[in-house]
Write a protein that holds these residues in place. Sequence first.
Motif: not given
Length: 509
Positions: A263-264, A292-299
Amino acid sequence: MADEVACSVIGQCGVGGWGGPQPGDPDGTILLSASVVYGGIRLRWTLPAINPEAVAHVEIHRGVTTDFQQSMRLDTGSGGSYFDQVEVVTPTTFFYWVRVISIHGTIGALVGPASATAVPVAIQTIEHLSGLIDQGLLAQSLREPIERIALNYTELTSKIAERVAGDAALSAALALVQQGLQESVAFIHQEIVSRTNGQEAIITQLNTLAAVNGDSAAAIFEERSARVAADEAQAQQMLSLNAALSNVGAIVNVDRNASVSRDNALASQIATVQSTLGTEVASVRNTMETRIDQTNGRINAIWNVQVDVNGNIGGFGLMGTGRTIEAGFDVDKFWIGRAGKVRPFIIQDGVVYMDTVRIRDLTIGTQKLAPNSVTSTGVSVGGAYDLIYNTAVNLINASTDLGTSLPGGHVVVLQASIELTHDKFSSGESSTSLALSVIQLVRVANNAVLKTQYHSGTGARENIIINAADTAPTSGYNLYELRITNQSDYFFNTIHIHDSMLVVQGAKR
């Protein structure tokens, strides 16, 4: 934004508390509009088509929703316009209603709402945006202190000793130099460590190249590693060039990292150069990072360059997300231009200096004007106006912002030009009737008439010039209008405006 609404329910817009209009009351055919101008919102309305001379005043209401019950009575107005000075931090939409009060006391029906979205003035916008910028990731990253990493002689020789602790011969040779029993030593040392355990595997290579004598030391340290595990992988390289003499140190340090999981994903490179002498520290750091951090919705992606000299920190950077790209400079002085030439753009100590500027759309909060230095021009193209007796139309606006008045005050010079044609006669009027117009230059804030000029229509196309000086403008924003009023002997007068211009020029006295 602005919109325009009308009330045309004849017989209702003039109904008062006693249940019906009085003889001679105005009707309710009114057109209301609202438009945003610097510092507030301009309201305009037409007078009723029937019995406009019976209008005593217009009652103005304002709200922040379309529900009139939640609005407030703002003011009363006369003529056909009103300036609502509003201060907002973010763009805010206001809704307006008007109703005519007749000379007999009859209360007309509501007209509206018309709406416009007020925007913050310059200082409010700057303060608001500055707060948002300071809270952002880019600005915070530019203010992070650069830690001290350069080593003095004692610290560097100790680190070299740690790296070769597993090699008895090199450790012994280094100890002899540190004890003064040997003048110098130079060597290359390499160590490789690997380990596997099920799905997990890691390999690390440590390289040390060093030279040491009793006063100084130099070393290159390199560490490379690769690691995998269930759903993870990482590759890392650290390279450090060091030189030290007594309490003087210098280092070039590069840290590269690439790591992924399901996820990252992270890729980064941080390069730091630093020099130290006693307590003095000067550093430069260049950071590049994508995440890219899909866990926290961050890119995001970030690149910045910082300098830190004894705690005085600044730099510039670029950051992108899925929505915006931001660039920023955290510096005391910034300039653009070629060497040996006048720099066309300089920022120093929070002040912007520009040489030659061409601006399409300009909004100014505060001006400090040199004599004859600033001109504001309003330009309007043609239109035909059917004006009843004693009714005015606002042809054009222009403005200037004088800021805080300088000693001696300011004067505002106005010049207007109108190219127009009067219809000399109107149907049913006597051939001896005179087409007469009153042209005025007006300061809007307090409806102060600066100049009045009368003009008799000839039926031919004419160009009219009118000049005025405002010797008592207010500090800050001043808005001016060019108005024309029908004062003919007969009731209706058609005026064709082919072109009009209003120039407003502020200067220190």
